[in-house]
Motif scaffolding. Structure first.
Motif, PDB file in Angstrom:
ATOM      1  N   ARG A  34       6.507  21.322   0.684  1.00 51.21           N
ATOM      2  CA  ARG A  34       5.645  22.055   1.615  1.00 51.21           C
ATOM      3  C   ARG A  34       4.449  22.642   0.861  1.00 51.21           C
ATOM      4  N   GLU A  35       4.700  23.242  -0.304  1.00 49.75           N
ATOM      5  CA  GLU A  35       3.618  23.819  -1.104  1.00 49.75           C
ATOM      6  C   GLU A  35       2.627  22.746  -1.550  1.00 49.75           C
ATOM      7  N   LEU A  36       3.116  21.586  -1.925  1.00 47.58           N
ATOM      8  CA  LEU A  36       2.240  20.498  -2.363  1.00 47.58           C
ATOM      9  C   LEU A  36       1.383  19.967  -1.215  1.00 47.58           C
ATOM     10  N   VAL A  37       1.975  19.861  -0.027  1.00 50.13           N
ATOM     11  CA  VAL A  37       1.207  19.397   1.134  1.00 50.13           C
ATOM     12  C   VAL A  37       0.117  20.416   1.478  1.00 50.13           C
ATOM     13  N   VAL A  38       0.452  21.698   1.419  1.00 49.01           N
ATOM     14  CA  VAL A  38      -0.556  22.738   1.664  1.00 49.01           C
ATOM     15  C   VAL A  38      -1.662  22.639   0.622  1.00 49.01           C
ATOM     16  N   ARG A  39      -1.299  22.378  -0.621  1.00 48.12           N
ATOM     17  CA  ARG A  39      -2.320  22.211  -1.665  1.00 48.12           C
ATOM     18  C   ARG A  39      -3.212  21.011  -1.354  1.00 48.12           C
ATOM     19  N   MET A  40      -2.640  19.919  -0.842  1.00 51.54           N
ATOM     20  CA  MET A  40      -3.449  18.759  -0.452  1.00 51.54           C
ATOM     21  C   MET A  40      -4.455  19.147   0.624  1.00 51.54           C
ATOM     22  N   LEU A  41      -3.989  19.907   1.619  1.00 53.91           N
ATOM     23  CA  LEU A  41      -4.896  20.360   2.678  1.00 53.91           C
ATOM     24  C   LEU A  41      -6.002  21.241   2.104  1.00 53.91           C
ATOM     25  N   ASP A  42      -5.642  22.140   1.194  1.00 52.12           N
ATOM     26  CA  ASP A  42      -6.649  22.986   0.543  1.00 52.12           C
ATOM     27  C   ASP A  42      -7.655  22.136  -0.229  1.00 52.12           C
ATOM     28  N   ASN A  43      -7.164  21.113  -0.915  1.00 55.49           N
ATOM     29  CA  ASN A  43      -8.056  20.217  -1.657  1.00 55.49           C
ATOM     30  C   ASN A  43      -9.045  19.533  -0.727  1.00 55.49           C
TER      31      ASN A  43
ATOM     32  N   ASP B 114       0.832  -1.193   0.000  1.00 61.66           N
ATOM     33  CA  ASP B 114       0.000   0.000   0.000  1.00 61.66           C
ATOM     34  C   ASP B 114       0.867   1.243   0.000  1.00 61.66           C
ATOM     35  N   ARG B 115       0.972   1.884  -1.131  1.00 60.18           N
ATOM     36  CA  ARG B 115       1.763   3.100  -1.269  1.00 60.18           C
ATOM     37  C   ARG B 115       0.866   4.304  -1.507  1.00 60.18           C
ATOM     38  N   SER B 116      -0.391   4.215  -1.093  1.00 63.33           N
ATOM     39  CA  SER B 116      -1.288   5.357  -1.261  1.00 63.33           C
ATOM     40  C   SER B 116      -0.777   6.509  -0.405  1.00 63.33           C
ATOM     41  N   ILE B 117      -0.975   7.712  -0.883  1.00 59.44           N
ATOM     42  CA  ILE B 117      -0.494   8.885  -0.169  1.00 59.44           C
ATOM     43  C   ILE B 117      -1.084   8.963   1.242  1.00 59.44           C
ATOM     44  N   PRO B 118      -2.414   8.786   1.420  1.00 57.38           N
ATOM     45  CA  PRO B 118      -2.927   8.844   2.795  1.00 57.38           C
ATOM     46  C   PRO B 118      -2.287   7.806   3.723  1.00 57.38           C
TER      47      PRO B 118
ATOM     48  N   LEU C  77       0.763   6.416   3.447  1.00 60.70           N
ATOM     49  CA  LEU C  77       2.140   6.810   3.708  1.00 60.70           C
ATOM     50  C   LEU C  77       2.200   7.987   4.684  1.00 60.70           C
ATOM     51  N   MET C  78       1.293   8.948   4.531  1.00 68.39           N
ATOM     52  CA  MET C  78       1.253  10.082   5.448  1.00 68.39           C
ATOM     53  C   MET C  78       0.898   9.612   6.861  1.00 68.39           C
ATOM     54  N   HIS C  79      -0.026   8.653   6.943  1.00 68.55           N
ATOM     55  CA  HIS C  79      -0.401   8.075   8.232  1.00 68.55           C
ATOM     56  C   HIS C  79       0.821   7.430   8.905  1.00 68.55           C
ATOM     57  N   LEU C  80       1.621   6.704   8.141  1.00 67.46           N
ATOM     58  CA  LEU C  80       2.826   6.081   8.697  1.00 67.46           C
ATOM     59  C   LEU C  80       3.805   7.133   9.210  1.00 67.46           C
ATOM     60  N   ILE C  81       4.005   8.185   8.428  1.00 66.14           N
ATOM     61  CA  ILE C  81       4.931   9.245   8.833  1.00 66.14           C
ATOM     62  C   ILE C  81       4.447   9.893  10.126  1.00 66.14           C
ATOM     63  N   ILE C  82       3.180  10.278  10.159  1.00 68.42           N
ATOM     64  CA  ILE C  82       2.628  10.937  11.346  1.00 68.42           C
ATOM     65  C   ILE C  82       2.719  10.010  12.553  1.00 68.42           C
ATOM     66  N   GLY C  83       2.380   8.741  12.367  1.00 69.09           N
ATOM     67  CA  GLY C  83       2.442   7.784  13.477  1.00 69.09           C
ATOM     68  C   GLY C  83       3.838   7.660  14.048  1.00 69.09           C
ATOM     69  N   ARG C  84       4.826   7.626  13.175  1.00 71.56           N
ATOM     70  CA  ARG C  84       6.212   7.495  13.652  1.00 71.56           C
ATOM     71  C   ARG C  84       6.696   8.763  14.339  1.00 71.56           C
ATOM     72  N   VAL C  85       6.351   9.929  13.782  1.00 72.83           N
ATOM     73  CA  VAL C  85       6.737  11.194  14.425  1.00 72.83           C
ATOM     74  C   VAL C  85       6.052  11.304  15.790  1.00 72.83           C
ATOM     75  N   GLU C  86       4.762  10.978  15.853  1.00 73.49           N
ATOM     76  CA  GLU C  86       4.050  11.045  17.136  1.00 73.49           C
ATOM     77  C   GLU C  86       4.677  10.109  18.168  1.00 73.49           C
ATOM     78  N   ALA C  87       5.070   8.921  17.751  1.00 69.73           N
ATOM     79  CA  ALA C  87       5.705   7.985  18.690  1.00 69.73           C
ATOM     80  C   ALA C  87       7.022   8.557  19.206  1.00 69.73           C
ATOM     81  N   LEU C  88       7.804   9.175  18.325  1.00 66.77           N
ATOM     82  CA  LEU C  88       9.069   9.783  18.742  1.00 66.77           C
ATOM     83  C   LEU C  88       8.834  10.965  19.678  1.00 66.77           C
ATOM     84  N   VAL C  89       7.840  11.805  19.354  1.00 68.65           N
ATOM     85  CA  VAL C  89       7.537  12.950  20.215  1.00 68.65           C
ATOM     86  C   VAL C  89       7.057  12.452  21.576  1.00 68.65           C
TER      87      VAL C  89
END
Length: 161
Positions: free
Chosen positions: A130-139, A6-10, A12-24
């Motif tokens: 960063r601009e692309l992620v902001v565009r995703m949020l706007d979408n 599963d390489r869907s963007i959502p 992959l973003m979930h994995l990144i956020i989960g790992r950052v949250e665990a580290l924080v």
């Protein structure tokens, strides 16, 4: 991770956020906090906020935020008071202990994880990302509460599938 199907963007973003949250969380635990409390501290560095503003800025649900603020007030990290202009609203402020803690650790939270995530990216790639992620949020905002309708309107073939 490279073998993950599963390489869907959502996802992959979930994995990144989960790992950052665990580290924080691992870093914040000795401070008596979790990521939600860390977000509150750093949002309050910019100034006092209403509870509703904090909920929007931190992504923490109001009911969860209320309990969190009670705990953080008990730790002497923040204070709450009724807004004199609007008695229905509660203003949250950093207490001296909370401000000291946030200022001490702000560089860790804001810079270190971003540095780790953006390692190997050129400054231009980082800016563009960063601009692309902001565009995703706007979408997402534009899609409202019914993204399926937006997808159907954008991709007519999906509607007939």
């Amino acid at each position: 991770m490279r073998d993950t199907e599963d390489r869907s963007i959502p996802f992959l973003m979930h994995l990144i956020i989960g790992r950052v949250e665990a580290l924080v969380n691992k870093w914040a635990h000795p401070l008596g906090l979790k990521i939600e409390g860390v977000r509150v501290l750093f949002r309050l560095l910019a100034g006092d906020r209403t509870v509703n503003e904090l909920a929007r800025l931190t992504g923490v649900e109001l009911s969860t935020l209320s309990r969190l603020l009670t705990r953080m007030e008990g730790q002497k990290l923040l204070t709450r008071r009724r807004d004199t202009a609007d008695g229905r609203s509660v203003i949250v402020s950093l207490a001296p202990k909370g401000r000291k803690l946030a200022l001490e650790h702000q560089p860790v939270y804001f810079k270190d994880y971003e540095t780790i995530l953006m390692k190997g990216f050129s400054p231009e790639e980082a800016r563009q990302f960063r601009e692309l992620v902001v565009r995703m949020l706007d979408n997402l905002e534009e899609s409202g509460s019914d993204p399926i309708t937006v997808l159907r309107d954008t991709h007519p073939r999906r509607a007939s599938a």
